[in-house]
Design a protein around this motif. Structure first.
Motif: not given
Length: 312
Positions: A193-202, A230-240
């Motif tokens: 969870d900690q790494q996910e939050r940081l990476l989503m912010a980045w 990278v190319d926008g086909q997917r987006q990582w969201l919380k609960g991915h």
């Protein structure tokens, strides 16, 4: 938005199988391919963490121009002079989530786990870095380290050994996040969870640069698939929820290979070793009472078995 397969599961799987067969099959092969076809013209654009120029040497190595970026050696002079291929998502991170790692570490995975070799050779996860920085980053988690000083001269990379944490320069934070999302989604890895939050912010703060987009296209042509984050086909969201396309493709290839070899994979329940119908001298030698049959090599690996050492 997420893009799911809009045709059929069989068509999706066929595409994934094509992708996995087109990709390099070893870390050594991936390094050579990355040098020749991805980073061949990037030596003046700078190394991943520090932005230093370099010159290619040998098949996949390079010699770093430390003065070009004000780099100062912290402790390892020889490694500071050379280019090494950094796994953005460390090999130990995805390796430790495989049974092979628990039974003998990286060398055991390299010998006995074909899927580990595929992950280790994934070009989307490889980038040239200064060897000493690669060593100092180790397998540390990424973090924000506002109170940590730079330790490599003018190189804008921070590492806090006591916390086993590292902070890269802003220019690559977004690419790191999208590489983590790709590796975890494709190979069904666990992300804290900690790494996910940081990476989503980045990811939100640092959108893909023109080079990241070009790199993605170059690698896509070699491996048969792009990084969809990278190319926008997917987006990582919380609960991915991971799609695990890399696992599905590997299992399909393994199963097809077993069927083509006209026989199941045979495991020995006593030794926890398995034998393939082709290339393994012990295939006919496992006593019937100890035999365990698997539909594929991937299934045997998933059950904690390892490939017999005398298999060719």
């Amino acid at each position: 938005m997420f893009r799911s397969c809009s045709i059929t599961l069989a068509a999706c799987l066929a595409f994934a199988v094509t992708s996995i067969q087109a990709a390099p099959n070893s870390f050594e092969a991936a390094k050579v391919m990355a040098r020749q076809q991805v980073y061949h013209d990037r030596t003046t654009q700078g190394t991943f963490y520090c932005g230093c120029r370099w010159q290619w040497t040998g098949r996949s190595g390079g010699r770093v121009d430390l003065d070009s970026c004000g780099y100062q050696v912290r402790a390892q002079d020889q490694r500071a002079q050379r280019i090494e291929w950094e796994h953005i998502v460390p090999a130990s991170l995805f390796g430790q989530q495989r049974q092979c790692w628990q039974q003998g570490g990286r060398s055991n995975c390299s010998r006995n786990d074909p899927l580990f070799n595929i992950m280790e050779a994934d070009l989307h996860n490889l980038t040239p870095a200064i060897g000493e920085v690669n060593a100092d980053r180790s397998n540390y988690r990424f973090a924000m380290l506002p109170d940590t000083p730079y330790r490599h001269g003018a190189c804008p990379f921070k590492v806090e050994f006591s916390q086993r944490a590292a902070e890269p320069r802003d220019e690559v934070k977004g690419m790191i996040a999208r590489t983590y999302f790709y590796m975890h989604d494709r190979y069904n890895l666990r992300l804290s969870d900690q790494q996910e939050r940081l990476l989503m912010a980045w990811d939100n703060r640092h959108t893909p640069s023109s080079w990241e987009l070009e790199r993605n296209q170059r690698i896509s042509r070699l491996m048969g698939h792009a990084n969809p984050f990278v190319d926008g086909q997917r987006q990582w969201l919380k609960g991915h929820r991971n799609l695990a396309e890399g696992l599905q493709a590997h299992q399909a290839v393994s199963q097809n290979s077993s069927l083509a070899n006209n026989g199941p994979v045979i495991g020995n329940r006593r030794s926890q070793v398995y034998h393939l119908p082709q290339g393994c001298p012990g295939y006919q030698q496992v006593s019937p009472q100890n035999q365990v049959h698997f539909a594929s090599e991937a299934e045997a690996l998933a059950q904690g078995y390892r490939r017999a050492g005398n298999c060719r």
